[in-house]
Scaffold this active site. Structure first.
Site, PDB file in Angstrom:
ATOM      1  N   TRP A 218      48.025 116.835  64.273  1.00  0.00           N
ATOM      2  CA  TRP A 218      48.043 117.413  65.727  1.00  0.00           C
ATOM      3  C   TRP A 218      47.619 116.942  66.912  1.00  0.00           C
ATOM      4  CZ3 TRP A 218      43.905 119.008  67.975  1.00  0.00           C
ATOM      5  CH2 TRP A 218      43.091 119.390  66.948  1.00  0.00           C
ATOM      6  N   ASN A 219      46.585 116.246  66.725  1.00  0.00           N
ATOM      7  CA  ASN A 219      45.706 115.827  67.655  1.00  0.00           C
ATOM      8  C   ASN A 219      45.983 114.716  68.495  1.00  0.00           C
ATOM      9  OD1 ASN A 219      44.859 114.165  65.593  1.00  0.00           O
ATOM     10  ND2 ASN A 219      42.557 114.128  66.334  1.00  0.00           N
TER      11      ASN A 219
ATOM     12  N   LYS B 186      56.218 113.633  57.696  1.00  0.00           N
ATOM     13  CA  LYS B 186      55.892 115.008  57.751  1.00  0.00           C
ATOM     14  C   LYS B 186      55.094 115.220  58.881  1.00  0.00           C
ATOM     15  CE  LYS B 186      53.477 117.856  56.974  1.00  0.00           C
ATOM     16  NZ  LYS B 186      52.691 118.804  58.142  1.00  0.00           N
ATOM     17  N   PRO B 187      55.358 115.342  60.121  1.00  0.00           N
ATOM     18  CA  PRO B 187      54.411 115.523  61.122  1.00  0.00           C
ATOM     19  C   PRO B 187      53.647 116.832  61.097  1.00  0.00           C
ATOM     20  CG  PRO B 187      56.268 115.969  61.981  1.00  0.00           C
ATOM     21  CD  PRO B 187      56.673 115.733  60.551  1.00  0.00           C
ATOM     22  N   ALA B 188      52.602 117.182  61.899  1.00  0.00           N
ATOM     23  CA  ALA B 188      51.809 118.484  61.889  1.00  0.00           C
ATOM     24  C   ALA B 188      52.814 119.408  62.369  1.00  0.00           C
ATOM     25  CB  ALA B 188      50.604 118.263  62.861  1.00  0.00           C
TER      26      ALA B 188
ATOM     27  N   GLY C  52      44.342 112.715  58.785  1.00  0.00           N
ATOM     28  CA  GLY C  52      43.790 114.422  58.925  1.00  0.00           C
ATOM     29  C   GLY C  52      42.698 114.419  58.615  1.00  0.00           C
ATOM     30  N   SER C  53      42.386 115.603  57.839  1.00  0.00           N
ATOM     31  CA  SER C  53      41.060 115.997  57.306  1.00  0.00           C
ATOM     32  C   SER C  53      40.778 115.302  55.905  1.00  0.00           C
ATOM     33  CB  SER C  53      41.039 117.770  57.179  1.00  0.00           C
ATOM     34  OG  SER C  53      41.884 118.026  56.050  1.00  0.00           O
TER      35      SER C  53
ATOM     36  N   GLU D 217      43.224 107.821  57.014  1.00  0.00           N
ATOM     37  CA  GLU D 217      42.360 108.131  57.957  1.00  0.00           C
ATOM     38  C   GLU D 217      41.852 109.380  58.256  1.00  0.00           C
ATOM     39  OE1 GLU D 217      42.872 103.952  59.496  1.00  0.00           O
ATOM     40  OE2 GLU D 217      41.364 105.679  59.763  1.00  0.00           O
ATOM     41  N   LEU D 218      40.682 109.666  57.729  1.00  0.00           N
ATOM     42  CA  LEU D 218      40.221 110.946  57.528  1.00  0.00           C
ATOM     43  C   LEU D 218      39.135 111.364  58.779  1.00  0.00           C
ATOM     44  CD1 LEU D 218      40.138 110.846  53.717  1.00  0.00           C
ATOM     45  CD2 LEU D 218      42.044 111.361  55.171  1.00  0.00           C
TER      46      LEU D 218
ATOM     47  N   CYS E 224      38.819 112.277  65.866  1.00  0.00           N
ATOM     48  CA  CYS E 224      37.972 111.853  64.463  1.00  0.00           C
ATOM     49  C   CYS E 224      37.050 110.934  64.921  1.00  0.00           C
ATOM     50  CB  CYS E 224      39.092 111.400  63.498  1.00  0.00           C
ATOM     51  SG  CYS E 224      39.674 110.056  64.072  1.00  0.00           S
TER      52      CYS E 224
ATOM     53  N   GLU F 210      32.050 118.169  61.278  1.00  0.00           N
ATOM     54  CA  GLU F 210      32.685 117.855  62.366  1.00  0.00           C
ATOM     55  C   GLU F 210      33.029 118.981  63.469  1.00  0.00           C
ATOM     56  OE1 GLU F 210      36.358 116.179  61.146  1.00  0.00           O
ATOM     57  OE2 GLU F 210      36.272 114.434  62.512  1.00  0.00           O
TER      58      GLU F 210
HETATM   59  N1  LIG Z   1      40.710 109.581  60.824  1.00  0.00           N
HETATM   60  C1  LIG Z   1      41.615 109.695  61.909  1.00  0.00           C
HETATM   61  O1  LIG Z   1      42.165 109.072  62.364  1.00  0.00           O
HETATM   62  C2  LIG Z   1      41.976 111.219  62.131  1.00  0.00           C
HETATM   63  C3  LIG Z   1      41.183 112.677  61.353  1.00  0.00           C
HETATM   64  N2  LIG Z   1      41.476 114.016  61.627  1.00  0.00           N
HETATM   65  C4  LIG Z   1      40.793 114.636  60.951  1.00  0.00           C
HETATM   66  O2  LIG Z   1      41.793 115.853  60.822  1.00  0.00           O
HETATM   67  C5  LIG Z   1      41.081 117.393  60.897  1.00  0.00           C
HETATM   68  C6  LIG Z   1      41.951 117.671  62.137  1.00  0.00           C
HETATM   69  O3  LIG Z   1      43.259 117.716  61.983  1.00  0.00           O
HETATM   70  P1  LIG Z   1      44.355 118.635  61.184  1.00  0.00           P
HETATM   71  O4  LIG Z   1      45.714 118.326  61.781  1.00  0.00           O
HETATM   72  O5  LIG Z   1      43.810 120.049  61.229  1.00  0.00           O
HETATM   73  O6  LIG Z   1      43.921 118.160  59.650  1.00  0.00           O
HETATM   74  P2  LIG Z   1      44.946 118.635  58.433  1.00  0.00           P
HETATM   75  O7  LIG Z   1      44.129 117.741  57.385  1.00  0.00           O
HETATM   76  O8  LIG Z   1      44.730 120.196  58.225  1.00  0.00           O
HETATM   77  O9  LIG Z   1      46.383 118.316  58.971  1.00  0.00           O
HETATM   78  C7  LIG Z   1      46.863 117.048  58.760  1.00  0.00           C
HETATM   79  C8  LIG Z   1      48.282 117.010  58.354  1.00  0.00           C
HETATM   80  O10 LIG Z   1      48.221 117.204  57.007  1.00  0.00           O
HETATM   81  C9  LIG Z   1      49.339 118.224  56.553  1.00  0.00           C
HETATM   82  N3  LIG Z   1      48.680 118.820  55.610  1.00  0.00           N
HETATM   83  C10 LIG Z   1      48.018 120.013  55.276  1.00  0.00           C
HETATM   84  N4  LIG Z   1      47.624 120.375  54.158  1.00  0.00           N
HETATM   85  C11 LIG Z   1      48.529 119.688  53.415  1.00  0.00           C
HETATM   86  C12 LIG Z   1      48.804 119.651  51.975  1.00  0.00           C
HETATM   87  N5  LIG Z   1      48.154 120.638  51.170  1.00  0.00           N
HETATM   88  N6  LIG Z   1      49.839 118.930  51.664  1.00  0.00           N
HETATM   89  C13 LIG Z   1      50.519 118.015  52.495  1.00  0.00           C
HETATM   90  N7  LIG Z   1      50.161 118.017  53.827  1.00  0.00           N
HETATM   91  C14 LIG Z   1      49.380 118.920  54.185  1.00  0.00           C
HETATM   92  C15 LIG Z   1      49.351 119.271  57.855  1.00  0.00           C
HETATM   93  O11 LIG Z   1      50.521 119.799  57.922  1.00  0.00           O
HETATM   94  P3  LIG Z   1      50.414 121.125  58.693  1.00  0.00           P
HETATM   95  O12 LIG Z   1      50.371 120.758  60.059  1.00  0.00           O
HETATM   96  O13 LIG Z   1      51.791 121.567  58.557  1.00  0.00           O
HETATM   97  O14 LIG Z   1      49.328 122.079  58.235  1.00  0.00           O
HETATM   98  C16 LIG Z   1      49.210 118.134  59.044  1.00  0.00           C
HETATM   99  O15 LIG Z   1      50.636 117.492  59.034  1.00  0.00           O
HETATM  100  C17 LIG Z   1      39.733 116.920  61.373  1.00  0.00           C
HETATM  101  O16 LIG Z   1      38.895 116.706  60.405  1.00  0.00           O
HETATM  102  C18 LIG Z   1      39.900 115.374  61.980  1.00  0.00           C
HETATM  103  O17 LIG Z   1      38.699 114.595  61.797  1.00  0.00           O
HETATM  104  C19 LIG Z   1      42.538 113.965  62.409  1.00  0.00           C
HETATM  105  C20 LIG Z   1      42.980 112.898  63.284  1.00  0.00           C
HETATM  106  C21 LIG Z   1      42.939 111.632  63.151  1.00  0.00           C
HETATM  107  O1  LIG Z   2      43.298 110.947  65.196  1.00  0.00           O
HETATM  108  C1  LIG Z   2      42.505 110.530  66.089  1.00  0.00           C
HETATM  109  O2  LIG Z   2      41.378 110.947  66.429  1.00  0.00           O
HETATM  110  C2  LIG Z   2      42.625 109.149  66.668  1.00  0.00           C
HETATM  111  O3  LIG Z   2      42.578 108.313  65.520  1.00  0.00           O
HETATM  112  C3  LIG Z   2      41.737 108.688  67.786  1.00  0.00           C
HETATM  113  S1  LIG Z   2      42.364 107.420  68.708  1.00  0.00           S
HETATM  114  O4  LIG Z   2      42.966 106.511  67.777  1.00  0.00           O
HETATM  115  O5  LIG Z   2      42.876 107.831  69.788  1.00  0.00           O
HETATM  116  O6  LIG Z   2      40.829 106.796  68.968  1.00  0.00           O
END
Ligand SMILES: NC(=O)C1=CN([C@@H]2O[C@H](COP(=O)(O)OP(=O)(O)OC[C@H]3O[C@@H](n4cnc5c(N)ncnc54)[C@H](OP(=O)(O)O)[C@@H]3O)[C@@H](O)[C@H]2O)C=CC1
Ligand SMILES: O=C(O)[C@H](O)CS(=O)(=O)O
Length: 484
Positions: free
Chosen positions: A156-157, A180-182, A233-234, A255-256, A289, A386
């Site tokens: 979602w960010n 599948k978006p957030a 995501g996470s 990308e975590l 992230c 984080e």
């Molecule tokens: N490395 C990077 O570029 C990035 C890393 N992050 C990390 O992600 C975290 C915050 O973002 P956040 O969106 O809360 O992360 P989440 O991992 O909770 O969610 C990311 C996506 O995964 C989906 N998801 C969650 N659980 C499942 C599952 N069991 N099976 C399939 N899909 C699932 C979510 O769907 P739903 O929304 O429906 O729950 C969402 O679309 C932070 O730790 C951040 O550092 C975030 C952005 C970028």
């Molecule tokens: O999801 C994120 O945090 C992004 O990867 C950050 S950036 O690409 O805008 O730096």
């Protein structure tokens, strides 16, 4: 949200192959994190919808990959042009569902569009090899071919850019994508699909599924037709999806999470370091992230840096992303607020001092005051987890060796930053930092031209740059014999 110039971009629907499915006022509510108001609804799709989307992607991908890279690039270029032509509307939709200030949302749209522009061009440079043969009658050819149907799951960010950073290389390579978006920010994804259709992306090539992440994710990760999963995501969810993909041996892009160190040496340009910290720590209200999660300041400049940073932050405004002059929007939800509060309480209980903010904002809801902590140590949660919020924890250090040990003391390895004017130190420290990316005298490293990604618990693969295309392609080796 202000009235859109093109209201058809805010569509309460999902896209299953070539079929738009309307929410018709029910399904999953999407709320504005600034106000809590419902923006609209999206459908709660199920397993059969996901299977239908995968089948449509497989059929469309065969025809799409048969077109030339130039032809695919022209469709992507039209998509880029439409994104930029509708930048204001896409930004308004993004601010409404994610909360970031409108100016920052406009910036994300341009950043997101840049990946489509970049890969519209890169797709024509998927060069193979012709290798001198190992026998007189043999010739060795190496082709690059699209991996096929790709599943994408995004956070979602950055509701626009995290999608286009995947869709750009995928479509340029000749792949299809089921996204599948957030659930908190689906409308940005749906608006992208509306514009992709107008740009001429073939029906079925791009699906946008809304509904239970667990349920839809289970279908996407189990399907043998899906040959790659790309996830942002996470780390916790990334590891779970990694395991779910194992039985079908999918290619993975992960990308975590991150825990970026931001290091300020005595010889740094302190004003530049303060500006860098504002960007690296507070962009998207600390919800990225690559945010500076730990700020290490050498003893000789610690107090001056802390005072300068506090002075700069005190002049910046928190509020609704649509309001004039706002720099910090809301956090995404109550859970995010609770995590920020928990990290600050843990730090102060262990001896840290709050020199700015430290509490929920007077606006209430999901607004938090920009916060600076001093006297922070490795024993505190902010050093290991984080925060994902507007909290700048300042750690004091004496020597380069000490700060390198501290900076690398984490399971994460995404982004890192250092400020110094000593060239030898730039290379010594950059080469010793165990991260995928290093910002030197800058707090912002993200751009389509460079390989974005991390090591260790921060993920696998790279997005953007010329490397990003290879993550959506497979090598095929032709051994041609009988050449007499
Ligand atoms: N490395 C990077 O570029 C990035 C890393 N992050 C990390 O992600 C975290 C915050 O973002 P956040 O969106 O809360 O992360 P989440 O991992 O909770 O969610 C990311 C996506 O995964 C989906 N998801 C969650 N659980 C499942 C599952 N069991 N099976 C399939 N899909 C699932 C979510 O769907 P739903 O929304 O429906 O729950 C969402 O679309 C932070 O730790 C951040 O550092 C975030 C952005 C970028
Ligand atoms: O999801 C994120 O945090 C992004 O990867 C950050 S950036 O690409 O805008 O730096």
């Amino acid at each position: 949200m202000p009235p859109l110039k093109d209201p058809s971009l805010l569509r309460q629907s999902a896209l299953v192959g070539a079929r738009w499915v309307d929410a018709a006022g029910k399904g999953i509510a999407v709320t504005n994190p600034s106000t809590g108001a419902i923006i609209g609804h999206v459908p709660d799709l199920g397993e059969t919808d996901a299977e239908e989307a995968i089948a449509a992607a497989q059929a469309a991908q065969r025809l799409w990959s048969a077109r030339t890279a130039k032809d695919r690039g022209q469709v992507l270029r039209r998509w880029f042009d439409l994104m930029m032509a509708h930048q204001d509307d896409l930004a308004a939709i993004l601010t409404a569902e994610q909360g970031k200030p409108l100016a920052e949302a406009r910036g994300e749209i341009a950043y997101g569009a840049s990946f489509i522009e970049w890969f519209a061009e890169e797709g024509r440079r998927a060069y193979g090899d012709i290798v001198p043969g190992h026998a007189p009658d043999k010739r060795i050819l190496v082709l690059k071919q699209p991996i096929g149907v790709v599943a994408a799951i995004t956070p979602w960010n950055f509701p626009n850019a995290m999608i286009t950073r995947k869709a750009g290389p995928a479509f340029a390579a000749g792949c299809a994508m089921v996204l599948k978006p957030a659930s908190q920010t689906p409308f940005s994804a749906i608006a992208l699909a509306v514009l992709a259709e107008r740009a001429g992306l073939p029906a079925g090539l791009f699906s946008v599924l809304t509904g239970s992440a667990r349920r839809l994710g289970a279908v996407l990760t189990a399907s043998p037709i899906v040959r790659k999963l790309t996830f942002t995501g996470s780390t916790e969810v990334g590891a779970q999806l990694y395991a779910q993909c194992a039985p079908t041996i999918k290619k993975l892009g992960l990308e975590l999470g991150g825990n970026a160190p931001f290091i300020v040496f005595d010889d740094a340009d302190l004003d530049a370091a303060v500006e860098g910290a504002i960007v690296a720590k507070f962009r998207n209200n600390g919800q990225t992230c690559v945010c500076a999660n730990r700020i290490y300041v050498q003893a000789g400049v610690y107090d001056t840096f802390a005072a300068k940073l506090a002075g700069r932050l005190a002049g910046l405004k928190t509020g609704n992303g649509f309001a004039e002059g706002v720099t910090f929007g809301p956090l995404i939800d109550a859970n995010a607020m609770a995590k920020v509060a928990e990290h600050i309480a843990d730090a102060t209980a262990k001896g840290a001092r709050v020199i700015l903010g430290g509490r929920p904002h007077a606006l209430g809801g999901c607004f938090w005051q920009p916060t600076i902590l001093t006297g922070v140590t490795a024993a505190m949660a902010v050093a290991r987890e984080e925060t994902f919020g507007p909290v700048a924890p300042l750690f004091r250090f004496e020597t380069e060796e000490e700060v390198l040990t501290a900076a690398n003391d984490t399971e994460f390895g995404l982004a890192s930053y250092l400020f110094t004017r000593d060239l030898a130190r730039v290379f010594r420290v950059s080469e010793a930092l165990e991260y995928g990316m290093v910002g030197v005298n800058t707090g912002l490293v993200s751009t389509a031209e460079a390989p974005f990604g991390g090591v260790k618990a921060s993920g696998l693969g790279r997005e953007g740059s010329r490397h990003g295309l290879d993550d959506f392609m497979e090598l095929k080796y032709l051994c041609v014999g009988g050449i007499g």
